[in-house]
Design a protein around this motif. Sequence first.
Motif, PDB file in Angstrom:
ATOM      1  N   ALA A 141       0.832  -1.209   0.000  1.00  0.00           N
ATOM      2  CA  ALA A 141       0.000   0.000   0.000  1.00  0.00           C
ATOM      3  C   ALA A 141       0.863   1.254   0.000  1.00  0.00           C
ATOM      4  CB  ALA A 141      -0.927  -0.013   1.217  1.00  0.00           C
ATOM      5  N   LYS A 142       1.935   1.239   0.781  1.00  0.00           N
ATOM      6  CA  LYS A 142       2.842   2.390   0.828  1.00  0.00           C
ATOM      7  C   LYS A 142       3.421   2.704  -0.540  1.00  0.00           C
ATOM      8  CE  LYS A 142       4.702   2.220   5.552  1.00  0.00           C
ATOM      9  NZ  LYS A 142       5.944   2.000   6.336  1.00  0.00           N
ATOM     10  N   LYS A 143       3.782   1.655  -1.286  1.00  0.00           N
ATOM     11  CA  LYS A 143       4.386   1.881  -2.597  1.00  0.00           C
ATOM     12  C   LYS A 143       3.371   2.467  -3.568  1.00  0.00           C
ATOM     13  CE  LYS A 143       7.836   0.119  -5.665  1.00  0.00           C
ATOM     14  NZ  LYS A 143       8.817  -0.941  -5.972  1.00  0.00           N
ATOM     15  N   LEU A 144       2.136   2.019  -3.503  1.00  0.00           N
ATOM     16  CA  LEU A 144       1.080   2.603  -4.329  1.00  0.00           C
ATOM     17  C   LEU A 144       0.860   4.071  -3.977  1.00  0.00           C
ATOM     18  CD1 LEU A 144      -1.584  -0.249  -4.385  1.00  0.00           C
ATOM     19  CD2 LEU A 144      -0.520   0.766  -6.406  1.00  0.00           C
ATOM     20  N   LEU A 145       0.856   4.384  -2.694  1.00  0.00           N
ATOM     21  CA  LEU A 145       0.659   5.762  -2.245  1.00  0.00           C
ATOM     22  C   LEU A 145       1.822   6.652  -2.665  1.00  0.00           C
ATOM     23  CD1 LEU A 145      -0.738   5.128   1.346  1.00  0.00           C
ATOM     24  CD2 LEU A 145      -2.037   5.890  -0.647  1.00  0.00           C
ATOM     25  N   ALA A 146       3.045   6.118  -2.583  1.00  0.00           N
ATOM     26  CA  ALA A 146       4.221   6.900  -2.973  1.00  0.00           C
ATOM     27  C   ALA A 146       4.148   7.320  -4.430  1.00  0.00           C
ATOM     28  CB  ALA A 146       5.495   6.099  -2.710  1.00  0.00           C
ATOM     29  N   ASN A 147       3.579   6.437  -5.264  1.00  0.00           N
ATOM     30  CA  ASN A 147       3.396   6.784  -6.679  1.00  0.00           C
ATOM     31  C   ASN A 147       2.479   7.986  -6.862  1.00  0.00           C
ATOM     32  OD1 ASN A 147       5.039   4.709  -7.490  1.00  0.00           O
ATOM     33  ND2 ASN A 147       3.393   3.368  -8.197  1.00  0.00           N
ATOM     34  N   GLU A 148       1.621   8.230  -5.860  1.00  0.00           N
ATOM     35  CA  GLU A 148       0.672   9.351  -5.917  1.00  0.00           C
ATOM     36  C   GLU A 148       1.156  10.546  -5.097  1.00  0.00           C
ATOM     37  OE1 GLU A 148      -1.953   9.115  -7.934  1.00  0.00           O
ATOM     38  OE2 GLU A 148      -1.203   7.107  -8.455  1.00  0.00           O
ATOM     39  N   GLY A 149       2.403  10.483  -4.637  1.00  0.00           N
ATOM     40  CA  GLY A 149       2.958  11.596  -3.879  1.00  0.00           C
ATOM     41  C   GLY A 149       2.543  11.649  -2.427  1.00  0.00           C
ATOM     42  N   ILE A 150       2.035  10.535  -1.894  1.00  0.00           N
ATOM     43  CA  ILE A 150       1.610  10.478  -0.493  1.00  0.00           C
ATOM     44  C   ILE A 150       2.695   9.792   0.332  1.00  0.00           C
ATOM     45  CG2 ILE A 150      -0.104   9.599   1.128  1.00  0.00           C
ATOM     46  CD1 ILE A 150      -2.138   9.714  -1.140  1.00  0.00           C
ATOM     47  N   GLU A 151       3.139  10.452   1.384  1.00  0.00           N
ATOM     48  CA  GLU A 151       4.185   9.930   2.251  1.00  0.00           C
ATOM     49  C   GLU A 151       3.661   9.887   3.677  1.00  0.00           C
ATOM     50  OE1 GLU A 151       9.023  10.590   2.548  1.00  0.00           O
ATOM     51  OE2 GLU A 151       7.732  12.324   2.206  1.00  0.00           O
ATOM     52  N   LEU A 152       4.011   8.854   4.414  1.00  0.00           N
ATOM     53  CA  LEU A 152       3.541   8.755   5.792  1.00  0.00           C
ATOM     54  C   LEU A 152       4.649   8.237   6.707  1.00  0.00           C
ATOM     55  CD1 LEU A 152       2.871   5.438   6.365  1.00  0.00           C
ATOM     56  CD2 LEU A 152       1.047   5.993   4.766  1.00  0.00           C
ATOM     57  N   LYS A 153       4.532   8.558   7.985  1.00  0.00           N
ATOM     58  CA  LYS A 153       5.537   8.137   8.967  1.00  0.00           C
ATOM     59  C   LYS A 153       4.914   8.165  10.353  1.00  0.00           C
ATOM     60  CE  LYS A 153       9.794   6.776   9.601  1.00  0.00           C
ATOM     61  NZ  LYS A 153       9.369   5.908  10.734  1.00  0.00           N
ATOM     62  N   ALA A 154       5.471   7.353  11.240  1.00  0.00           N
ATOM     63  CA  ALA A 154       5.052   7.327  12.637  1.00  0.00           C
ATOM     64  C   ALA A 154       6.288   7.252  13.523  1.00  0.00           C
ATOM     65  CB  ALA A 154       4.132   6.135  12.899  1.00  0.00           C
ATOM     66  N   HIS A 155       6.122   7.648  14.774  1.00  0.00           N
ATOM     67  CA  HIS A 155       7.209   7.485  15.741  1.00  0.00           C
ATOM     68  C   HIS A 155       6.606   7.383  17.142  1.00  0.00           C
ATOM     69  CE1 HIS A 155       8.239  11.382  18.030  1.00  0.00           C
ATOM     70  NE2 HIS A 155       7.072  11.602  17.499  1.00  0.00           N
ATOM     71  N   VAL A 156       7.391   6.892  18.089  1.00  0.00           N
ATOM     72  CA  VAL A 156       6.946   6.748  19.473  1.00  0.00           C
ATOM     73  C   VAL A 156       7.042   8.111  20.147  1.00  0.00           C
ATOM     74  CG1 VAL A 156       7.388   5.646  21.691  1.00  0.00           C
ATOM     75  CG2 VAL A 156       7.661   4.337  19.575  1.00  0.00           C
ATOM     76  N   VAL A 341       1.341   0.542  12.857  1.00  0.00           N
ATOM     77  CA  VAL A 341       0.484   1.726  12.724  1.00  0.00           C
ATOM     78  C   VAL A 341       0.633   2.330  11.330  1.00  0.00           C
ATOM     79  CG1 VAL A 341       0.207   4.115  13.515  1.00  0.00           C
ATOM     80  CG2 VAL A 341       0.360   2.256  15.183  1.00  0.00           C
ATOM     81  N   GLU A 342       1.860   2.411  10.827  1.00  0.00           N
ATOM     82  CA  GLU A 342       2.076   2.914   9.471  1.00  0.00           C
ATOM     83  C   GLU A 342       1.336   2.053   8.448  1.00  0.00           C
ATOM     84  OE1 GLU A 342       6.598   4.725  10.195  1.00  0.00           O
ATOM     85  OE2 GLU A 342       6.270   3.057   8.807  1.00  0.00           O
ATOM     86  N   ALA A 343       1.380   0.752   8.649  1.00  0.00           N
ATOM     87  CA  ALA A 343       0.714  -0.163   7.707  1.00  0.00           C
ATOM     88  C   ALA A 343      -0.789   0.062   7.682  1.00  0.00           C
ATOM     89  CB  ALA A 343       1.022  -1.613   8.078  1.00  0.00           C
ATOM     90  N   MET A 344      -1.407   0.198   8.857  1.00  0.00           N
ATOM     91  CA  MET A 344      -2.858   0.385   8.901  1.00  0.00           C
ATOM     92  C   MET A 344      -3.262   1.746   8.345  1.00  0.00           C
ATOM     93  SD  MET A 344      -3.641  -2.536   9.762  1.00  0.00           S
ATOM     94  CE  MET A 344      -5.415  -2.339   9.727  1.00  0.00           C
ATOM     95  N   LEU A 345      -2.420   2.754   8.537  1.00  0.00           N
ATOM     96  CA  LEU A 345      -2.666   4.059   7.932  1.00  0.00           C
ATOM     97  C   LEU A 345      -2.599   3.949   6.415  1.00  0.00           C
ATOM     98  CD1 LEU A 345      -3.021   7.135   8.058  1.00  0.00           C
ATOM     99  CD2 LEU A 345      -0.547   7.329   8.466  1.00  0.00           C
TER     100      LEU A 345
END
Length: 383
Positions: A141-156, A341-345
């Motif tokens: 899913a992340k790779k598909l989103l990256a193709n559309e210019g969507i970037e995501l990240k999480a941290h503690v 959490v990143e995966a579910m987002l």
Amino acid sequence: MNGNRFGRLFQVTTFGESHGEAMGVTISGCPAGLELSEDDIQGDLDRRKPGQSMISTSRGEPDAVSIKSGIQDGYTTGTPIGMVIQNKDARSGKYEPFITAPRPSHGDFTYSAKFGTRNWGGGGRSSARETVNWVAAGAVAKKLLANEGIELKAHVNQIGDIEAPEVSFEQMLEHSEDNDVRCADPDAAAEMQELIESYQEEGDSIGGSIYFEARGVPVGLGAPRFDSLSARLGQAMMSVPATTAFEFGLGTEAAEWTGKERNDDWTFDDEGTPVPVENDHGGIQGGISSGEPIYGEVTLHAPTSIPKTQQTADWETGELKDEKVIGRHDPVLPPRGVPVVEAMLALTLVDFMLLSGRINPDRVDDQPGEYDTDYHPSNPRNE
């Protein structure tokens, strides 16, 4: 048992138990033409896998992914993508005392009460090990989103009573993987590490929280009411094992703000499009994405498997027993929970991107009817 599938168009179905032969996931609805390899998935699995630091379980699982279907010559074909991760280091003997005497605050009793049986080794299907499947699917899913210019990240952002100061998205990208805690603020990470180790030495555990953010999300994802982006995101995050709370934008802090304080005024951007001046709404208004960064927080309780004496009730013998959960368990969950959490987002956002037509559900190049493509296999006889 139902409830093993997530998503509307980008559908993820998982299988496997903690101490079974293997874990696995099938993705239905991934468009054709996405360049994809096992290496694209392995990186996130390595971030989630056990045994990666002194503040995680010592279970020695390589979590090596094997793609079984849905790929031709390095590209997705539009057919179901099947992935398997073998279990290599399961030791079920430590769980025998709890076959008919449930561990405190686990799913042991409720699973047995619902189904009349359960896979008891390592918690079986109720184990957080099952999230390895989510992370594998999330990497796609992340790779598909990256193709559309969507970037995501999480941290503690919090462990126990130690809360990290607010950090930028860029700091999260650059520094959250610099330490075992996965906190983007190094000073807070050092304090968190010390606190975790103190509980670990006592044979106890501690809870914490994970902050997440997504940039580049377009306006218009989600639908009012039951299919709102916030509702679906809440379902995704509350599915993460040990989650006790999910919030976006101001979250629970909104209870302390007046309407005037919270409301985000509108202005125009350089192209004359209305945009909110602030983003206290967390990128979602009326259940629909506003085009601003989506951000929020997931709270995880302390791991329930601890080597301290606790009382259980053995329904087979009718006795109360004092037992210790002896095994290999995490003293804290957020550090390994970050990629989950990143995966579910990512899974939530990519599903909405497909539902809204922002991503063509058939093929990533958005060229219906075109058959002579760069990613179509060639006939070797034509060479």
